[in-house]
Design an enzyme around this catalytic site. Structure first.
Site, mmCIF file in Angstrom:
data_model
loop_
_atom_site.group_PDB
_atom_site.id
_atom_site.type_symbol
_atom_site.label_atom_id
_atom_site.label_comp_id
_atom_site.label_asym_id
_atom_site.label_seq_id
_atom_site.Cartn_x
_atom_site.Cartn_y
_atom_site.Cartn_z
ATOM 1 N N GLU A 157 3.847 -4.576 12.357
ATOM 2 C CA GLU A 157 2.756 -3.606 12.236
ATOM 3 C C GLU A 157 1.646 -4.299 11.471
ATOM 4 O O GLU A 157 1.779 -4.551 10.272
ATOM 5 C CB GLU A 157 3.256 -2.338 11.528
ATOM 6 N N CYS A 165 -3.445 1.253 6.810
ATOM 7 C CA CYS A 165 -3.590 0.592 8.118
ATOM 8 C C CYS A 165 -4.394 1.424 9.102
ATOM 9 O O CYS A 165 -5.071 0.877 9.970
ATOM 10 C CB CYS A 165 -2.212 0.291 8.707
ATOM 11 N N ASN A 217 0.795 -1.234 0.000
ATOM 12 C CA ASN A 217 0.000 0.000 0.000
ATOM 13 C C ASN A 217 0.827 1.283 0.000
ATOM 14 O O ASN A 217 0.408 2.283 -0.569
ATOM 15 C CB ASN A 217 -1.013 -0.015 1.153
#
Length: 474
Positions: free
Chosen positions: A249, A283, A153
């Site tokens: 993450e 995210c 992303n």
């Protein structure tokens, strides 16, 4: 003519034994032919990184800082080319793509600065009865070889968040980018090569996570795995990595509370931006909105007004706000989540349709707590709005999640702001802004199933070094 790309190992560009066609998520057209790295390629990359440790160790702090500064300069010179790479490989709209490259430049500049700030401290040894006549201090040393596994992303900037602190601290890296976004990683390797990084300090291998990724995770010469991606893969990495350090993450279903507002239209604009920029594939995308009941009508109408001006289409066009998801199967999944919510009693007040790989920006209300759009990470342009009566109720609803990356709270009350900071179970609470806010020097990471460790150059450097104690008997 479609280009045939090469992997980067030990300072050399080389062909793969086999390759695959990289296709545009928007058009389906073949963008490039990408090499598959074999097990032997990965082992060679790890060995090259291991041998390059001495070259990196021999560099002064100033030299490491200067290399990172030159990398930032080269990205600045090639900004438009890099932005176009993003429109090709992950369908990021051009305006957002340029924004990512600007952040990438800033990330490497922060790394260049932080390379000079990596220090230890003096220890007051004589504070203990047995410490008289002793002098103690600490220093930070590089771990060695870092295995970096990055997502699709933000393929330039999230690579920068791995490479910048790793090199600033004197480590070497084997990088495995997402299979859909290798062009950005290979371009980054070109830039580091031009900037004078020693051969072998950066190696780029490409392949499936279950093959290339697993080899990095389990290899004894890899001292830390830094990973950004899904919870499922993160749990697998944690299970297989043994005693090596990991920073993970793993995403979120980020929430924002709107309790009081001086400018409801401005907040609606930010929530639209946070929910739908890059088709929600962020995210910390806004996924859940909890708004005080008496503000709902004005706020929802303001969001609809903003969305009327959004354009869906080709990511390479200047006016496009939202384009395709990374794969059509992800768009199909998002469509299924919308259908599940509606069947459970939710109402769609905007969007809701899928067109191939494109999902319209979608706002749902009256959504039951148990459906996927509330419980899981959407990674699609979907947002739900809930109303509440009491602020404590909103905080409880935000915390009713397996994730805890960031949360936003809009309030004019200082008391409620500090209540939110104390009570919300996340890695970062953003007051009077959306949870999608991030600048690249701040500590960034989550709690619960959002992961472990922190990014942000200074904080990542702490993860990527070992603390050593030295004691002199005087």
């Amino acid at each position: 003519m479609i280009s045939k790309k090469q992997m980067f190992i030990n300072g050399e560009w080389r062909q793969g034994a086999t390759s695959y066609e990289l296709k545009s998520p928007f058009s389906g057209e073949v963008v490039a032919h990408i090499p598959f790295s074999t097990k032997d390629d990965v082992l060679e990359a790890i060995e090259a990184a291991k041998k390059a440790r001495e070259k990196m160790k021999a560099l002064t702090v100033l030299e490491r800082s200067q290399i990172l500064g030159r990398v930032a300069d080269l990205f600045e010179e090639q900004l438009e080319e890099c932005a176009l790479i993003l429109t090709q490989e992950n369908a990021k709209p051009l305006i957002a793509a340029r924004g990512e490259i600007l952040r990438t430049i800033e990330t490497y500049r922060f790394a260049a600065e932080e390379a000079k700030q990596l220090t230890g401290e003096m220890i007051p040894m004589d504070a203990a009865k047995g410490g008289k006549g002793k002098l103690g201090f600490t220093k930070r040393e590089p771990l060695g070889v870092i295995g970096a596994i990055t997502p699709f992303n933000f393929p330039f900037n999230l690579v920068a968040h791995k490479l910048g602190p790793a090199f600033a601290a004197g480590n070497t890296v084997v990088l495995k980018p997402a299979s859909q976004t290798p062009l950005s990683a290979l371009k980054t390797a070109e830039i580091f090569e031009s900037a004078g990084l020693p051969a072998g300090a950066l190696n780029v291998v490409i392949g499936r996570g279950g093959e290339v990724g697993d080899l990095l995770v389990t290899h004894p010469d890899i001292k830390l795995i830094t990973f950004t991606g899904s919870l499922e893969v993160g749990l697998d990495i944690k299970a297989k990595s043994g005693l090596k350090k990991t920073t993970l993450e793993l995403g979120s279903n980020s929430a924002v509370i709107i309790d009081d507002a001086e400018d409801i239209q401005a907040i609606a604009d930010r929530c639209v931006e946070g929910a739908f920029t890059y088709a929600g594939q962020v995210c910390i995308s806004v996924q859940r909105i909890y708004i005080k009941k008496d503000l709902y009508e004005t706020f929802s109408q303001a969001m609809l007004k903003t969305l009327e001006g959004w354009t869906i289409g080709n990511p390479a066009e200047e006016t496009t706000n939202i384009s395709a998801l990374i794969q059509e199967k992800e768009a199909v999944r998002a469509e299924e989540w919308i259908r599940e919510a509606v069947q459970a009693g939710a109402d769609i007040i905007f969007g809701g349709k899928r067109h191939g790989s494109i999902v319209e920006p979608t706002i749902l209300v009256n959504t039951p707590a148990h459906v996927s759009i509330n419980c899981n990470e959407a990674f699609a342009p979907l947002v739900v709005i809930h109303t509440y009566d009491q602020f404590e109720e909103a905080i409880s609803n935000v915390n009713d999640s397996q994730y805890g990356l960031q949360a936003g709270v809009y309030t004019t009350s200082l008391e409620k702001a500090f209540q939110a900071i104390d009570k919300i179970e996340v890695g970062g609470v953003i007051i009077n802004d959306i949870p999608s806010f991030r600048v690249d020097q701040m500590p960034y990471g989550g709690v619960k199933n959002s992961g472990t460790g922190r990014e942000g150059i200074k904080y990542a450097m702490e993860e990527m070094t070992e603390l050593k104690l030295a004691v002199f008997n005087l």
